[in-house]
Design an enzyme around this catalytic site. Structure first.
Site, mmCIF file in Angstrom:
data_model
loop_
_atom_site.group_PDB
_atom_site.id
_atom_site.type_symbol
_atom_site.label_atom_id
_atom_site.label_comp_id
_atom_site.label_asym_id
_atom_site.label_seq_id
_atom_site.Cartn_x
_atom_site.Cartn_y
_atom_site.Cartn_z
ATOM 1 N N SER A 152 1.654 6.523 5.789
ATOM 2 C CA SER A 152 2.644 7.582 5.924
ATOM 3 C C SER A 152 2.435 8.351 7.230
ATOM 4 O O SER A 152 2.489 7.775 8.313
ATOM 5 C CB SER A 152 2.579 8.504 4.703
ATOM 6 N N ASP A 217 11.268 3.288 -1.593
ATOM 7 C CA ASP A 217 10.603 4.492 -1.079
ATOM 8 C C ASP A 217 11.659 5.568 -0.814
ATOM 9 O O ASP A 217 12.522 5.410 0.050
ATOM 10 C CB ASP A 217 9.860 4.147 0.222
ATOM 11 N N HIS A 246 6.697 5.510 -2.589
ATOM 12 C CA HIS A 246 5.940 5.968 -1.420
ATOM 13 C C HIS A 246 4.440 6.086 -1.688
ATOM 14 O O HIS A 246 3.641 5.905 -0.775
ATOM 15 C CB HIS A 246 6.485 7.326 -0.964
#
Length: 368
Positions: A152, A217, A246
């Protein structure tokens, strides 16, 4: 109207969510055997893990966990997401260390966990640089034996460092972002005040890049991972986890299976092979021989016959064909037929019509 700096500060607020309070603390070991050694409270006592405080060029002290595996050939430097700290990630680190057979270094950004300072884009760059230097100086880990892993927001510092290490063994991008602004606004261009411009930095990475992203996601759309994979100079087979979100990709069996395959291939890739690939990528592509298009135009079809037509040699003819010197086209044009070995071998006039009727010269034999 907000200035660039204001927007950048606002973006940083959306990018960083350090757990409050921190899930662990760092203290010195009071036992006689390990006097002066740092330990982390809030996580299991692990004799195979070193707890470190690393000084950064920004004046902060960041906490790092170094998990050692005696069977490891490679080391993974892990940059985590925006809403976790090392206390929450310890169990994952142990699983990765065992299943991938690697050493693993994880660290908390400035302002996360027990690290000092405040979280910001520039601080995360200084953080990962300091941790990498620690790996070099304290553990003798060179870039040739290192894999950078960014999850991320962690893809930002990961690609920052990867773009500066040309002999890096590999890179893993897990639910990565194209840029901070692209996550919020879904724009296709880059502003100067945008943060984590991964869309530009990925093009500078010379090592193999594995991209892992969930198709469902809802925080960072799958298109971010797909675009990063397309922009990579040396992309590895990506892993698109169907239905993955995610924060849950580690729960899918394909995750550890595909990641293990990547690590294994990186282990077997010697420095000699890497240098050979780099040299091949730097070699200029061979240019096709130039043709003088000023005097010659070549028409080529899927037939085996080619016709080359010379352009007018008279300047007046090339404009309007009305000059007094050219009563016939043959004065200025010269036609040259390149004989087809099948069609014109017999020197028969009927072949000429035959060739252009069939285009493939398949019926020439029937004309005789």
């Amino acid at each position: 109207m907000l200035s660039g700096c204001s927007v950048s500060s606002l973006a940083a607020r959306f990018a960083f969510f350090p757990p409050e309070p921190a899930t662990y603390a760092v203290r010195k070991d009071e036992a006689a055997a390990g006097a002066g050694r740092l330990v982390a409270s809030g996580v299991p006592r692990d004799n195979a893990m070193d707890v470190l405080l690393v000084d950064t060029r920004k004046g902060n002290k960041v906490v790092a966990f170094y998990l050692k595996n005696p069977a490891a050939r490679l080391t993974v430097l892990y940059s985590h997401g925006n809403a976790a700290d090392l206390g929450q990630l310890y169990d994952l680190f142990v699983q990765l260390k065992v299943n991938l057979k690697v050493n693993l270094m994880g660290y908390d950004y400035s302002g996360y966990g027990a690290s000092t300072g405040k979280p910001s884009e520039e601080n995360t760059y200084a953080d990962i640089e300091a941790v990498y230097q620690c790996l070099e100086t304290e553990y003798g880990i060179s870039q040739e034996d290192l894999i950078l892993y960014g999850q991320s927001v962690g893809s930002g510092p990961t690609l920052h460092l990867a773009s500066r290490l040309p002999r890096l063994r590999g890179v893993v991008l897990h639910s990565a972002i194209l840029s901070g602004l692209r996550v919020v606004c879904h724009v296709n261009f880059t502003f100067c005040f945008d943060i984590y411009k991964n869309v530009k930095k990925i093009k500078k990475v010379k090592s193999p890049v594995l991209v892992i992203h969930g198709t469902d996601d809802d925080v960072v759309n799958w298109s971010h991972g797909n675009e990063l994979w397309k922009l990579a100079r040396e992309p590895y087979d990506p892993l698109w986890i169907k239905g993955g979100g995610h924060c849950n990709l580690e729960l899918y069996p394909d995750f550890i299976r595909h990641l293990s395959k990547f690590i294994c291939e990186m282990e077997n890739m010697t420095t000699k092979m890497r240098l050979k690939k780099i040299r091949q990528s730097l070699q200029p592509t061979k240019k096709a021989p130039r043709v003088n298009t000023r005097t010659t135009t070549t028409f080529t079809t899927n037939c085996c016959c080619r016709i080359r037509v010379r352009k007018p040699s008279c300047p007046s003819c090339s404009c309007n064909f009305n000059c007094s010197c050219c009563s016939a086209l043959r004065s200025c044009f010269s036609f040259r037929l390149f004989r087809c070995s099948t069609c014109f071998s017999c020197n028969c006039r009927s072949c000429f019509k035959c060739c252009f009727d069939c285009c493939c010269c398949g019926s020439c034999g029937d004309a005789h």
